[in-house]
Design a protein around this motif. Structure first.
Motif, PDB file in Angstrom:
ATOM      1  N   LEU A  35     -15.646  52.148  71.341  1.00 52.56           N
ATOM      2  CA  LEU A  35     -17.155  52.709  71.942  1.00 52.56           C
ATOM      3  C   LEU A  35     -18.212  51.952  71.520  1.00 52.56           C
ATOM      4  N   SER A  36     -18.172  51.494  70.038  1.00 56.71           N
ATOM      5  CA  SER A  36     -19.330  50.914  69.559  1.00 56.71           C
ATOM      6  C   SER A  36     -19.213  49.286  70.219  1.00 56.71           C
ATOM      7  N   LEU A  37     -17.878  48.645  70.563  1.00 59.35           N
ATOM      8  CA  LEU A  37     -17.780  47.373  71.012  1.00 59.35           C
ATOM      9  C   LEU A  37     -18.285  47.456  72.463  1.00 59.35           C
ATOM     10  N   LEU A  38     -18.315  48.402  73.106  1.00 55.39           N
ATOM     11  CA  LEU A  38     -18.958  48.417  74.574  1.00 55.39           C
ATOM     12  C   LEU A  38     -20.408  48.678  74.715  1.00 55.39           C
ATOM     13  N   ASN A  39     -21.223  48.665  73.505  1.00 64.61           N
ATOM     14  CA  ASN A  39     -22.591  48.925  73.709  1.00 64.61           C
ATOM     15  C   ASN A  39     -23.448  47.704  74.147  1.00 64.61           C
TER      16      ASN A  39
END
Length: 458
Positions: A35-39
Motif C-alpha cells: 500500500l505504501s509503495l503505491l502512494n
C-alpha cells in the motif's frame, strides 16, 4: 538491516507502519508495505502498473479488503513486523545484490513483495485475468534495464574540511538538560573500570535523568526502554569492544560519532542546542556501540522509535526544518541526489514567509527565475531518479555557520535569515553564483536583513 535502504525505501517502511496502526493491525504485513509503495504516482512501480492498465485505486481497495480480515477490535498504538515482512526484507537485500545495486530502493522492496509466494493479492489478480508471472518478469526487466544517470553536483567535489571533532565537544552540549546528563555520565566513570566516556554511560544517564511525565519518557517506556532494562542488559556485558574502532580519545570513537550525528540532526532541524532526544537519535543513526547493541537486545523497532521521538520535535515547525524539506523536494524534482547551497537558497525563496524570503523578494528574486538559474548551473535529470538525498559539504558548512550565528545571538533555533547570511559568507558557493546571475549581491542582502530586524525592534 535497514542501513542499506535509501531514504525513499525507509519512508515506505514508515508509511507501512502508519497504515498498520490506522487499519487496526498489530503487525506490519506485506500488504501494508505494498500500500505504501503505491502512494507515489510518479514512481516506476505505479508507472509500470499503468502500462499494464491496472487501476491503482482499485488495487488499493483490493489490498485493504484482504487486510480487513486481520484487524483487531482494540485500538492499536504500536506495531511489530510480521515474520512475512521480515522474510521480505531479507529477500529485498538479495534482489538488490542480484541487480548489482549498492543500496536498496523501493523498487527492490516491491519486487520482494511481489515475489512472495504467500501474497494473497496474486490470486485476486489472477481471478481478474492478469498474467501475474508476466507482470513480475516485466518489473524485473524494467529495473534491470533502467540505469538512471547521475548528476555531478558542483559542490560534491569540494574537499572536506579537516576538523578536530573531539575539540571542545562538551561546549556543543549547552542546554541545561544535556549538561546534567553529561555531568552524570562522567560521574559514572568513577564507578567503572573505564576512563573514557562511551555511549552506554550517556544513554544510561539520559534514562535516569528523564522526567517521568515527559513525552520522551513515555515514548521510551512504550518501547520497553527504561533505566532498569538498559542497566540490566549493560551488566550482562563483559567487553567494551563495540565502542572501539579507532584511536582512544576522551570519548570512545562511537560515542564521539554519536554526538557528531546528533549535532548534524540539531543543525538540520534548526535547533540551537543538543537535547537528550537528539542524542538518542544519534545513537539510532550511528548503528554502532554498546548503547545501540543494547537497544537491539531489547528488540526495539528503531525506525518506529525514531518516528515517535521526531514527532514532537517536528511539530515545532521551525523555519530551517521546513526550508530543508523544500530543498530536498526540489532535489527530487530535478533528479538530483545532492542538496547544495543553491537548493537551500531556493528553499528560502519557496518558504516565502520569513524575513530572508521578504528581503530576497524585495531584491527581485522570485521562484521562477531562481529555479531557471539554478537548473542552468547544476543541470537537471529527466530520467527516473531514486537515490538517498544527501547534503554537499558546502551545504553542511552553511548549516554549521547558521547554527553558530543563532548561538551567538542567544536564539533557541536557527532561522531563515541565519541561513541566508551563512550563504552570503560563502562567496564561492553555487548559491552565490545564482544570486549574482539574478543581479543580487551579498552586501545588499545583509543590509536588507539588518534593516528588517531593526524595524522589528523599534
Amino acid at each position: 538491516m535497514f542501513e542499506k535502504f535509501t531514504e525513499k525505501a525507509i519512508e515506505a517502511v514508515k508509511s507501512a507502519q502508519i497504515y498498520a496502526i490506522e487499519l487496526n493491525h498489530e503487525k506490519i504485513y506485506p500488504e501494508h508495505l505494498l500500500l505504501s509503495l503505491l502512494n507515489d504516482s510518479n514512481s516506476l512501480i505505479v508507472k509500470t502498473f499503468n502500462i499494464y492498465k491496472i487501476e491503482i485505486e482499485d488495487l488499493k481497495k483490493e489490498i485493504k479488503v484482504l487486510l480487513n480480515k486481520r484487524a483487531v477490535i482494540k485500538p492499536v498504538e504500536f506495531v511489530t513486523f510480521s515474520d512475512s515482512s521480515k522474510d521480505i526484507f531479507e529477500k529485498t537485500l538479495e534482489i538488490a545484490r542480484i541487480l548489482g545495486n549498492s543500496y536498496v530502493k523501493q523498487e527492490h522492496l516491491f519486487l520482494a513483495i511481489w515475489d512472495y509466494p504467500k501474497l494473497e493479492l496474486t490470486n485476486v489478480l489472477k481471478e481478474k485475468g492478469i498474467d501475474v508471472e508476466k507482470l513480475k518478469t516485466m518489473f524485473y526487466n524494467v529495473l534491470s534495464a533502467h540505469k538512471p544517470k547521475k548528476i555531478k553536483h558542483p559542490e560534491a567535489i569540494e574537499k572536506r574540511r579537516r576538523v578536530d571533532k573531539a575539540e571542545n565537544i562538551i561546549s556543543l552540549i549547552e542546554s541545561s538538560d544535556s549538561r546534567k546528563i553529561f555531568d552524570k555520565a562522567i560521574a559514572k566513570l568513577s564507578t567503572s573500570s573505564y576512563e573514557i566516556l562511551g555511549t552506554e554511560q550517556i544513554m544510561q544517564s539520559i534514562l535516569e535523568d528523564v522526567e517521568e511525565n515527559s513525552e520522551l519518557y513515555k515514548t521510551l517506556s512504550d518501547f520497553g526502554i527504561t533505566a532498569d532494562s538498559f542497566t540490566s542488559k549493560l551488566n550482562e556485558l563483559s567487553s567494551r569492544q563495540a565502542e572501539y574502532e579507532d584511536k582512544q580519545i576522551i570519548f570512545t570513537p562511537n560515542a564521539l560519532k554519536t554526538l557528531m550525528m546528533a549535532l548534524d540532526i540539531v543543525r538540520e532541524e534548526g535547533n540551537a542546542s543538543i537535547l537528550p532526544e537528539h542524542i538518542i537519535l544519534g545513537i539510532l543513526k550511528s548503528k554502532k556501540g554498546i548503547a545501540y547493541n543494547i537497544l537491539k537486545e531489547l528488540n526495539v523497532n528503531e525506525y518506529l522509535l525514531e518516528e515517535k521521538i521526531l514527532q514532537p520535535i517536528e511539530k515545532q515547525k521551525n523555519e530551517t526544518l521546513y526550508i530543508l524539506r523544500l530543498a530536498k523536494q526540489e532535489a527530487r524534482r530535478i533528479g538530483n541526489s545532492v542538496v547544495g547551497s543553491e537548493l537551500i537558497l531556493l528553499g528560502i525563496v519557496l518558504e516565502a514567509n520569513s524575513i530572508a524570503a521578504d528581503v530576497l523578494r524585495d531584491l527581485g528574486v522570485i521562484v521562477k527565475d531562481a529555479r531557471e538559474v539554478i537548473e542552468e548551473l547544476i543541470g537537471t535529470n529527466d530520467d527516473y531518479a531514486n537515490a538517498e538525498i544527501t547534503f554537499s559539504q558546502r551545504a553542511k558548512l552553511i548549516l554549521e555557520e547558521a547554527w553558530n550565528i543563532a548561538k551567538a545571538q542567544n536564539k533557541n533555533r536557527t532561522t531563515a535569515d541565519d541561513l541566508l547570511i551563512a550563504i552570503c559568507n560563502q562567496p564561492d558557493s553555487v548559491a552565490m553564483k545564482a544570486l549574482s546571475k539574478l543581479g543580487v549581491d551579498a552586501l545588499e542582502i545583509k543590509q536588507g536583513i539588518k534593516n528588517r530586524l531593526e524595524s522589528f525592534r523599534i
